[in-house]
Design an enzyme around this catalytic site. Structure first.
Site, short mmCIF file in Angstrom:
data_model
loop_
_atom_site.label_atom_id
_atom_site.label_comp_id
_atom_site.label_asym_id
_atom_site.label_seq_id
_atom_site.Cartn_x
_atom_site.Cartn_y
_atom_site.Cartn_z
N TYR A 1 0.82 -1.18 -0.02
CA TYR A 1 -0.03 0.09 0.09
C TYR A 1 0.89 1.22 0.15
CZ TYR A 1 -3.51 3.39 1.77
OH TYR A 1 -4.39 4.53 2.10
N LYS B 1 -2.02 -1.48 -3.73
CA LYS B 1 -2.92 -0.37 -3.72
C LYS B 1 -2.20 0.86 -3.80
CE LYS B 1 -6.15 2.16 -0.48
NZ LYS B 1 -6.61 2.02 0.88
#
Length: 293
Positions: A135, A163
């Site tokens: 992320y 992400k």
């Protein structure tokens, strides 16, 4: 095969009036998400205020989400922090509890160098037998993963997704170029369709706390070739998306949910309530879109 396709929700953590986790409300939110086609529940991520949850609370939230979801949708455990040993421990416990995968934000504040970031994610990956999603959200962590780090980590078998929330579309294109095996997910609600045009499988969304079905349908329309319909949805909700980031996430989304009657409580300090001006703006946006619980 993708980790998942669609719109996953970065689920908020509801609190009681005395600032304790409201598990009864959390169960309601899980049921709301499942009933409205959410494609994954992200437990104890940034939007869940993981930075102000105790380690015990964090694991309790993850375990609760896994148990209450009962395999009706995917549960992704948010396990990243700025201490590698803690992130590894969170990941191991989440896997033992039955998380489908773990997602780890880049270590924030201490700003690890390339070798440190590679070590951080490698240790996490080695600690579990499930997929790991990286992320990247530089605006909050102060760290932007280099393409070399992403490429290197993508070669680890269970690091399978990222992400990406930098807001830099050319950087996203570079990621796809150097790490084509990674499943890419938008971390920005205002960039879902642009990122899907570059191959993203969907979004891990803040706004899905309120509009999970709309986000699910938008992503599925794009994946099924109804690109114009997906773009229409992206454009339709752009003012709503902007309002949900008028102050630091998750303060606006929790304010909106409270206005709508979800009664999820306030954010924990140091995140305070919205200014009166911004609260009024959020209220007007809710009314404009006719959003109801």
């Amino acid at each position: 095969m993708s980790l998942f396709e669609g719109a996953g929700v970065a689920l908020i953590t509801p609190f009681t009036e005395d600032n304790q986790i409201n598990y009864e409300k959390l169960e309601e939110l899980i049921e709301f998400q499942i009933a409205n086609k959410t494609d994954a529940i992200i437990a104890a991520g940034t939007t869940a205020e993981s930075a102000t949850l105790t380690p015990e609370e964090r694991m309790q939230v993850i375990k609760f989400c896994i148990e209450r979801t009962k395999k009706r949708t995917i549960v992704i455990a948010g396990t990243g922090t700025n201490n590698t040993a803690s992130a590894v421990e969170f990941s191991k416990k989440s896997y033992e509890y039955g998380a489908d995968m773990v997602m780890a934000v880049t270590p924030y504040y201490n700003k690890g160098n390339e070798s440190g970031l590679i070590d951080y994610y490698t240790q996490i990956a080695n600690s579990v037998k499930c997929p790991v999603i990286m992320y990247s959200v530089p605006s909050r962590t102060g760290v932007k993963l280099s393409l070399n780090v992403i490429k290197t980590l993508s070669e680890i078998s269970n690091i399978q997704g990222i992400k990406e929330a930098s807001g830099d579309i050319s950087y996203v294109a570079d990621i796809v170029n150097v790490a084509p095996k990674l499943d890419l997910y938008s971390g920005n609600d205002d960039m879902v369709t642009p990122m899907m045009a570059l191959g993203a499988k969907g979004v891990i969304s803040v706004t899905s706390n309120i509009i999970p079905k709309e986000n699910h349908d938008m992503v599925m329309n794009f994946l099924n070739g109804n690109v114009n319909e997906a773009i229409k949805t992206q454009i339709k909700y752009i003012d709503f998306v902007r309002a949900m980031f008028i102050e630091t996430n998750p303060a606006p989304i929790k304010e909106a949910m409270n206005i709508m009657g979800f009664n999820v409580g306030e954010c924990r300090s140091p995140l305070g309530p919205l200014s009166e001006k911004n609260r009024e703006h959020v209220k007007n946006i809710i009314n404009k879109y006719g959003l109801k619980k």
